[in-house]
Design a protein around this motif. Sequence first.
Motif, PDB file in Angstrom:
ATOM      1  N   ALA A 158       0.819  -1.321  -0.063  1.00 19.63           N
ATOM      2  CA  ALA A 158       0.165   0.094   0.086  1.00 19.63           C
ATOM      3  C   ALA A 158       0.835   1.202   0.133  1.00 19.63           C
ATOM      4  N   LEU A 159       0.819   1.821  -1.122  1.00 15.55           N
ATOM      5  CA  LEU A 159       1.572   3.306  -1.252  1.00 15.55           C
ATOM      6  C   LEU A 159       0.958   4.597  -1.005  1.00 15.55           C
ATOM      7  N   VAL A 160       1.623   5.275  -0.094  1.00 17.03           N
ATOM      8  CA  VAL A 160       0.954   6.650   0.134  1.00 17.03           C
ATOM      9  C   VAL A 160       1.904   7.664  -0.293  1.00 17.03           C
ATOM     10  N   THR A 161       1.523   8.626  -1.166  1.00 14.98           N
ATOM     11  CA  THR A 161       2.357   9.760  -1.607  1.00 14.98           C
ATOM     12  C   THR A 161       1.917  11.166  -1.184  1.00 14.98           C
ATOM     13  N   GLY A 162       2.690  11.982  -0.826  1.00 10.61           N
ATOM     14  CA  GLY A 162       2.287  13.452  -0.622  1.00 10.61           C
ATOM     15  C   GLY A 162       3.437  14.075  -0.993  1.00 10.61           C
ATOM     16  N   GLY A 163       3.039  15.753  -1.200  1.00 15.59           N
ATOM     17  CA  GLY A 163       3.941  16.632  -1.474  1.00 15.59           C
ATOM     18  C   GLY A 163       4.495  16.560  -2.958  1.00 15.59           C
ATOM     19  N   VAL A 164       3.902  15.996  -3.752  1.00 20.10           N
ATOM     20  CA  VAL A 164       4.007  15.989  -5.324  1.00 20.10           C
ATOM     21  C   VAL A 164       3.931  17.646  -5.596  1.00 20.10           C
ATOM     22  N   HIS A 165       3.087  18.049  -5.269  1.00 11.94           N
ATOM     23  CA  HIS A 165       3.061  19.598  -5.223  1.00 11.94           C
ATOM     24  C   HIS A 165       3.410  20.023  -3.934  1.00 11.94           C
ATOM     25  N   GLY A 166       4.635  20.534  -3.719  1.00  8.21           N
ATOM     26  CA  GLY A 166       5.021  20.887  -2.346  1.00  8.21           C
ATOM     27  C   GLY A 166       4.171  21.706  -1.443  1.00  8.21           C
ATOM     28  N   TYR A 167       3.509  22.827  -2.307  1.00  5.91           N
ATOM     29  CA  TYR A 167       2.542  23.756  -1.566  1.00  5.91           C
ATOM     30  C   TYR A 167       1.607  23.245  -0.835  1.00  5.91           C
ATOM     31  N   GLU A 168       0.917  21.778  -1.087  1.00  8.39           N
ATOM     32  CA  GLU A 168      -0.182  21.410  -0.684  1.00  8.39           C
ATOM     33  C   GLU A 168       0.019  20.438   0.507  1.00  8.39           C
ATOM     34  N   THR A 169       0.017  21.479   1.521  1.00 10.88           N
ATOM     35  CA  THR A 169       0.739  21.172   2.934  1.00 10.88           C
ATOM     36  C   THR A 169       0.006  19.895   3.679  1.00 10.88           C
ATOM     37  N   SER A 170      -1.292  19.781   3.281  1.00  8.18           N
ATOM     38  CA  SER A 170      -1.862  18.488   4.150  1.00  8.18           C
ATOM     39  C   SER A 170      -1.529  17.340   3.724  1.00  8.18           C
ATOM     40  N   GLY A 171      -1.044  17.290   2.158  1.00  5.77           N
ATOM     41  CA  GLY A 171      -0.492  16.017   1.678  1.00  5.77           C
ATOM     42  C   GLY A 171       0.578  15.690   2.539  1.00  5.77           C
ATOM     43  N   VAL A 172       1.552  16.349   2.600  1.00  6.25           N
ATOM     44  CA  VAL A 172       2.660  16.197   3.425  1.00  6.25           C
ATOM     45  C   VAL A 172       2.628  15.797   4.858  1.00  6.25           C
ATOM     46  N   PRO A 211       6.469  10.881   1.827  1.00  3.53           N
ATOM     47  CA  PRO A 211       5.573  12.092   2.197  1.00  3.53           C
ATOM     48  C   PRO A 211       5.764  13.347   1.615  1.00  3.53           C
ATOM     49  N   CYS A 212       7.093  13.755   0.909  1.00  2.00           N
ATOM     50  CA  CYS A 212       7.354  14.997   0.352  1.00  2.00           C
ATOM     51  C   CYS A 212       8.399  14.752  -0.909  1.00  2.00           C
ATOM     52  N   ILE A 213       7.576  14.531  -1.940  1.00  2.00           N
ATOM     53  CA  ILE A 213       8.093  14.162  -3.137  1.00  2.00           C
ATOM     54  C   ILE A 213       8.945  15.657  -3.658  1.00  2.00           C
ATOM     55  N   SER A 214       8.300  16.520  -3.383  1.00  2.00           N
ATOM     56  CA  SER A 214       8.983  18.082  -4.103  1.00  2.00           C
ATOM     57  C   SER A 214       9.415  18.862  -2.648  1.00  2.00           C
ATOM     58  N   PRO A 215      10.479  18.649  -1.908  1.00  2.00           N
ATOM     59  CA  PRO A 215      10.837  19.551  -0.825  1.00  2.00           C
ATOM     60  C   PRO A 215      11.067  20.782  -1.296  1.00  2.00           C
ATOM     61  N   TRP A 216      11.435  21.135  -2.737  1.00  2.00           N
ATOM     62  CA  TRP A 216      11.947  22.722  -2.770  1.00  2.00           C
ATOM     63  C   TRP A 216      10.754  23.190  -2.980  1.00  2.00           C
ATOM     64  N   GLY A 217       9.398  22.638  -3.697  1.00  2.00           N
ATOM     65  CA  GLY A 217       8.207  23.105  -3.682  1.00  2.00           C
ATOM     66  C   GLY A 217       7.448  23.351  -2.410  1.00  2.00           C
ATOM     67  N   TYR A 218       7.973  22.549  -1.439  1.00  2.00           N
ATOM     68  CA  TYR A 218       7.251  22.719  -0.023  1.00  2.00           C
ATOM     69  C   TYR A 218       7.819  24.022   0.434  1.00  2.00           C
ATOM     70  N   GLU A 219       9.070  24.217   0.355  1.00  2.00           N
ATOM     71  CA  GLU A 219       9.556  25.405   0.958  1.00  2.00           C
ATOM     72  C   GLU A 219       9.297  26.988   0.238  1.00  2.00           C
ATOM     73  N   THR A 220       9.006  26.837  -0.810  1.00  2.00           N
ATOM     74  CA  THR A 220       8.731  27.853  -1.598  1.00  2.00           C
ATOM     75  C   THR A 220       7.426  27.923  -1.901  1.00  2.00           C
ATOM     76  N   ILE A 221       6.487  26.974  -1.378  1.00  2.00           N
ATOM     77  CA  ILE A 221       5.051  26.847  -1.367  1.00  2.00           C
ATOM     78  C   ILE A 221       4.648  27.132  -2.761  1.00  2.00           C
ATOM     79  N   ASN A 222       5.160  25.968  -3.735  1.00  2.00           N
ATOM     80  CA  ASN A 222       5.076  26.026  -5.118  1.00  2.00           C
ATOM     81  C   ASN A 222       4.431  24.784  -5.673  1.00  2.00           C
ATOM     82  N   ARG A 223       4.073  25.202  -6.987  1.00  2.00           N
ATOM     83  CA  ARG A 223       3.376  24.041  -7.722  1.00  2.00           C
ATOM     84  C   ARG A 223       4.369  23.381  -8.530  1.00  2.00           C
ATOM     85  N   TRP A 224       5.176  24.109  -9.080  1.00  2.00           N
ATOM     86  CA  TRP A 224       6.489  23.903 -10.018  1.00  2.00           C
ATOM     87  C   TRP A 224       7.615  23.571  -9.060  1.00  2.00           C
ATOM     88  N   ASN A 225       8.550  23.153 -10.088  1.00  2.00           N
ATOM     89  CA  ASN A 225       9.895  23.145  -9.511  1.00  2.00           C
ATOM     90  C   ASN A 225      10.808  24.032 -10.016  1.00  2.00           C
TER      91      ASN A 225
END
Length: 306
Positions: free
Chosen positions: A81-95, A119-133
Amino acid sequence: MGGSYRFPIGTPGQKWGEEERKAWYEQITIKREYQKEVVPKIMALRERYDVEQYGALSYDTERFPLYAIKSRNWSQDKPIALVTGGVHGYETSGVHGALKFLETEAQNFVSHFNILVVPCISPWGYETINRWNPNAIDPNRSFYADSPAEESVNLMKLVASLKQKVLIHIDLHETTDTDETEFRPALAARNGEDYVEGMIPDGFYTVGDTENPVPEFQKSVIDSVQQVTHIAPADDQGEIIGSPVVQEGVINYPMKKLGLCGGVTDCKFGTTTEVYPDSPKVTDEECNDAQVAAVVGGLKYVISQL
């Protein structure tokens, strides 16, 4: 807004080149820290789970290590069972929803599944609250061979390394007001297209796979989330974000064709969650709880089918 709105970067009707991408990148700022808000939570899970680094982002390998968290006693006899989050880093509750699932609920399911959480596939996006890389590429449209997004490539390599089939994949997302005020106008500008205003649905919904919609599985996810937060209604056209509502709170996308994270495996049971954090009816913690409820609802349904 409509087509009259002009994104501040680029020339209307022209796709971005290197200069525009650079101008876009240079106006990005760091708004929060992955190493302070996310990594300590991951490390705290090491007492109960196996935490593995599966890569690092080249933008800053020290700052952006990528982690996968696995249930102990991994068994060839149990499905994944795979759970992924933070593909879009700005989507906080995913992470933070993915991490809260591990903190509060995952142990209830380890007898049935090998649980793998990224939990956080795109940590740069998380830090910058961004959809893109940083290259103005959306990782969640980049899950395909020879992908230009290293966030997507790293996850695809991890999935390819798994010895067993992934039976379930739940990808945790949010739909936010900034999708309409910031990210969709930027997308239109980048692609040299007119921006057409859309509507953000108020509430939770899921996106199934057009090729494999598993409606009963989706219903179990929706029913579980309904205990925590409200489900998004269809608009006047019977749609959510421009797609027909196929059952309460559910739309479908062709996952693999669009290069979405939801198509990264050949799972039998898959869904992409969409939490609405900007609703006046919810708190941040309720958004995290909705993500946990979605995972729990999906896993319970699959157990009932095993």
